[in-house]
Scaffold this active site. Structure first.
Site, PDB file in Angstrom:
ATOM      1  N   GLU A 178       5.996 -15.016 -24.553  1.00 46.59           N
ATOM      2  CA  GLU A 178       6.961 -14.908 -23.197  1.00 46.59           C
ATOM      3  C   GLU A 178       7.707 -15.832 -22.946  1.00 46.59           C
ATOM      4  O   GLU A 178       8.457 -16.017 -21.747  1.00 46.59           O
ATOM      5  CB  GLU A 178       5.595 -14.701 -22.188  1.00 46.59           C
ATOM      6  CG  GLU A 178       4.612 -13.637 -22.344  1.00 46.59           C
ATOM      7  CD  GLU A 178       3.719 -13.334 -20.849  1.00 46.59           C
ATOM      8  OE1 GLU A 178       4.123 -12.515 -20.333  1.00 46.59           O
ATOM      9  OE2 GLU A 178       2.636 -14.064 -20.863  1.00 46.59           O
ATOM     10  N   CYS A 223       5.413  -5.401 -24.565  1.00 48.19           N
ATOM     11  CA  CYS A 223       4.455  -4.812 -23.496  1.00 48.19           C
ATOM     12  C   CYS A 223       5.247  -5.235 -22.063  1.00 48.19           C
ATOM     13  O   CYS A 223       4.601  -4.793 -21.031  1.00 48.19           O
ATOM     14  CB  CYS A 223       3.121  -5.461 -23.521  1.00 48.19           C
ATOM     15  SG  CYS A 223       3.181  -7.231 -23.152  1.00 48.19           S
ATOM     16  N   HIS A 226       0.851  -1.426   0.053  1.00 45.88           N
ATOM     17  CA  HIS A 226       0.130   0.089   0.014  1.00 45.88           C
ATOM     18  C   HIS A 226       0.759   1.196  -0.077  1.00 45.88           C
ATOM     19  O   HIS A 226       0.464   2.046  -0.736  1.00 45.88           O
ATOM     20  CB  HIS A 226      -0.833   0.043   1.193  1.00 45.88           C
ATOM     21  CG  HIS A 226      -1.971  -1.038   1.209  1.00 45.88           C
ATOM     22  ND1 HIS A 226      -2.500  -1.752   2.112  1.00 45.88           N
ATOM     23  CD2 HIS A 226      -2.732  -1.311  -0.122  1.00 45.88           C
ATOM     24  CE1 HIS A 226      -3.181  -2.727   1.813  1.00 45.88           C
ATOM     25  NE2 HIS A 226      -3.515  -2.431   0.523  1.00 45.88           N
ATOM     26  N   ASP A 280       8.581 -11.723 -18.700  1.00 45.19           N
ATOM     27  CA  ASP A 280       8.644 -13.230 -18.693  1.00 45.19           C
ATOM     28  C   ASP A 280       9.814 -13.829 -19.755  1.00 45.19           C
ATOM     29  O   ASP A 280      10.204 -14.927 -19.224  1.00 45.19           O
ATOM     30  CB  ASP A 280       7.249 -13.643 -18.853  1.00 45.19           C
ATOM     31  CG  ASP A 280       6.529 -13.887 -17.591  1.00 45.19           C
ATOM     32  OD1 ASP A 280       7.247 -14.201 -16.367  1.00 45.19           O
ATOM     33  OD2 ASP A 280       5.253 -13.528 -17.678  1.00 45.19           O
TER      34      ASP A 280
HETATM   35  C1  PEP Z   1       5.769  -9.573 -19.360  1.00 46.38           C
HETATM   36  O1  PEP Z   1       5.800 -10.728 -18.783  1.00 46.38           O
HETATM   37  O2  PEP Z   1       6.368  -8.840 -19.764  1.00 46.38           O
HETATM   38  C2  PEP Z   1       4.136  -8.975 -19.301  1.00 46.38           C
HETATM   39  C3  PEP Z   1       3.910  -7.849 -19.678  1.00 46.38           C
HETATM   40  O3  PEP Z   1       3.470  -9.488 -18.178  1.00 46.38           O
HETATM   41  P1  PEP Z   1       3.672  -9.406 -16.604  1.00 46.38           P
HETATM   42  O4  PEP Z   1       4.664  -8.796 -16.157  1.00 46.38           O
HETATM   43  O5  PEP Z   1       2.160  -9.300 -16.352  1.00 46.38           O
HETATM   44  O6  PEP Z   1       3.810 -10.989 -16.458  1.00 46.38           O
HETATM   45 MG    MG Z   2       3.971 -11.928 -18.222  1.00 50.10          MG
END
Ligand code: PEP
Ligand code: MG
Length: 582
Positions: free
Chosen positions: A449, A520, A207, A473
């Protein structure tokens, strides 16, 4: 003596100041036995302290309700409600009474003894949300202890600073070093003299970290021993960008960070000017900047920095902490519809539920396997719970009738998984047809990933409209490093040649086949990687909204024609980091 401690960087920027230490409640309480005739007095001291804390929290809540941006404090108000509930908790009250009446402990000792007991019970809870409430209990107990010592919350009052001979320290900026900070402390923090803070405990999702980010205060949490090692009045540099805390820096380091701090301020001011500038490179390449958000409500800050789409990454927010009771189709449909309607025609990417490993759902998803990151997580879990997955797919399809949706499937590796996903999507449509429900079209995307997926990218492209590279990942699985294990964090290297080759291969295959591709993971929001990714042909970046302007600036300065050959050289080098500065 100069030294540094490392923690989690949770809120960016640099703060420099003298340390004001807030001692941990349990270390410095008095322990003594009381006489029979003192029991009544000790119990009334406890009652008074509890009432004072209740009054204090209620006052803070009142201030929040009256403040202009009360919407922004919604989360904080809810947390304060939890604190009020804990203060009234009978287990706490009865337990403390027991220690005083039966064991003749003094009030503070009784309170901390009961805290220890309840803390153990919290530790044993399976539900991570409930487990996290232990920190809230510790915070309310700490506040009661402060009252019993006759000391109000140290945040917000003029802190005591020692005057050295001939020097007046009162003009020095101050930073707070504490074992932990409660959300109520954080609120007062805003009006206080402190320029930043460090805590021993807490993670990126604690938090304290959430509140720090929403307030944009430089902060490092989880610095473990910081409050033991730092002394009152030590000079401290808090680097909220890297998670480093430097104690008693040399004049050169101090000057360097002072410079960095001023640069940061100027830079933020300057960046805000490109909010409305389209993200186009010098050679006219248009780049798509998407905002990774956790909840539909986070879309406003994303648009204010010019995001052209959203990735709703953690549909898990709908699924977590519900004690195994998953959201039904209607609840999910409403949530996704709200997200889509708020987009005014821009696309929203909805990632199907991505739980497991570091993102446990609750007791039904508790992972006590040896290697949870390699276990039943993400799409693997969805495919093992087809009814749950079908419910989510139907909800997404129905929401797609209200706007553009890209459906994104996390952590696929096998062709059998791909085929199952497609079969279930077809089944979800049939189910909707059977009840004549209205639904829309979705673009289907896969997250890359797992190294297996990056190497078999052509197989993926036969089935998907676009791919999104989840570098967090991908790095974890390529380098065999648990991304949440701090003991191997130094080996977590986005610039490892193997990682770069997998990223480069995925981008180039997608481009060759005219399919969309984005990154991402955290790599997309890392400004040191922007030029490289552009050079590799990436034109779609998805990141935390706070990174968008900095990345956009890199894009505006880049000429992709000049970056292409260099990017290939970097990817095929044994030491890519050495070439990155070129
Ligand atoms: C990632 O693995 O790069 C991703 C965007 O997903 P998360 O970080 O939510 O596992
Ligand atoms: Mg991921």
């Amino acid at each position: 003596m100069t030294f540094s401690v490392h923690g989690q960087a949770v809120s960016r920027g640099i703060a420099i100041g003298r340390a004001v230490l807030v001692a941990s409640s349990r270390m410095d309480v008095a322990h003594y036995f009381i006489g029979e005739d003192q029991i009544h007095g000790e119990l009334s001291r406890l009652r008074d302290a509890r009432d004072a804390v209740v009054a204090e929290i209620t006052r803070v809540q009142q201030t929040l309700l009256e403040s202009a941006d009360k919407g922004a404090h919604h989360e904080l108000t809810a947390l304060l409600d939890v604190h009020l509930m804990l203060l009234q908790d009978t287990q706490l009250q009865e337990g403390v009474k027991h220690w005083v009446q039966e064991r003749h402990y003094n009030a503070e000792w009784a309170l901390t003894s009961q805290l220890e007991q309840l803390a153990k019970q919290f530790d044993e809870m399976e539900d991570p949300y409930l487990r996290e409430r232990k920190a809230d209990l510790e915070q309310v107990v700490e506040r009661m202890l402060r009252h019993m010592r006759g000391v109000a919350s140290p945040v917000g009052r003029a802190p005591a600073v020692a005057d050295g001979p001939g020097e007046d320290l009162r003009d020095d900026p101050l930073v707070l070093v504490a074992h932990d900070l409660s959300p109520a402390d954080m609120l007062q923090f805003k009006q206080s003299v402190f320029a930043g803070f460090v805590t021993d405990v807490g993670g990126k999702t604690s938090h304290t970290a959430i509140v720090a980010r929403s307030m944009d205060i430089p902060a490092v949490v989880g610095a473990r021993t910081a409050s033991h090692l730092v002394q009152q009045d030590d000079w401290v540099i808090i680097d909220g960008d890297t998670g480093v805390v430097i104690v008693n820096p040399s004049p050169i380091v101090l000057a360097e960070y002072g410079f960095k701090q001023r640069q940061g301020e100027v830079e933020r001011e300057r960046l805000s000017r490109i909010k409305n500038t389209p993200a186009v490179t010098l050679d006219g390449e248009r780049v798509e900047l998407l905002a990774n958000i956790e909840q539909p409500e986070d879309s406003t800050p994303a648009f204010s920095v010019g995001a052209v789409g959203l990735e709703l990454n953690r549909t898990a927010f709908l699924f977590m902490g519900r004690d195994g009771k998953l959201p039904d189709e209607e609840e999910q449909y409403e949530a996704y519809r709200r997200a889509v309607e708020g987009m005014h025609g821009l696309p929203v990417t909805i990632r199907t539920v991505d739980v497991g490993a570091d993102k446990p759902l609750d007791r039904s998803n508790r992972d006590d396997h040896l290697n949870p990151a390699l276990g039943l997580r993400a799409i693997r879990w969805s495919l093992s719970e087809p009814a749950m997955f079908l419910t989510q797919l139907r909800a997404v399809l129905r929401a797609a009738a209200h706007g553009k949706i890209n459906l994104l499937i996390p952590m696929l590796a096998h062709s059998s998984e791909i085929l199952q996903v497609k079969a279930l999507l077809a089944r979800a449509k049939e189910q909707l047809d059977a009840r004549a429900a209205v639904y829309g079209k979705v673009k289907l995307g896969a997250m890359i990933e797992v190294p297996a997926a990056a190497l078999a990218v052509r197989m993926f492209l036969k089935h998907f409209d676009y791919l999104s590279i989840g570098t967090n990942d991908l790095i974890q699985y390529t380098l065999a490093i648990d991304r949440v294990d701090e003991t191997v964090a130094h080996l977590y290297d986005p610039l490892h040649p193997a990682v770069l080759q997998l990223v480069a291969n995925t981008i180039s295959e997608c481009r060759a086949q005219g399919k969309g591709v984005s990154v991402c993971g955290e790599m997309a929001g890392d400004v040191t990687m922007t030029r490289l990714l552009l050079g590799l042909g990436l034109r779609s970046f998805s990141m935390h909204p706070s990174q968008i302007l900095a990345v956009k600036q890199q894009i505006l300065r880049a000429d992709t024609r000049k970056l292409r050959a260099w990017a290939q050289e970097v990817v095929h080098s044994d030491d890519p980091a050495a070439l990155m500065a070129d």
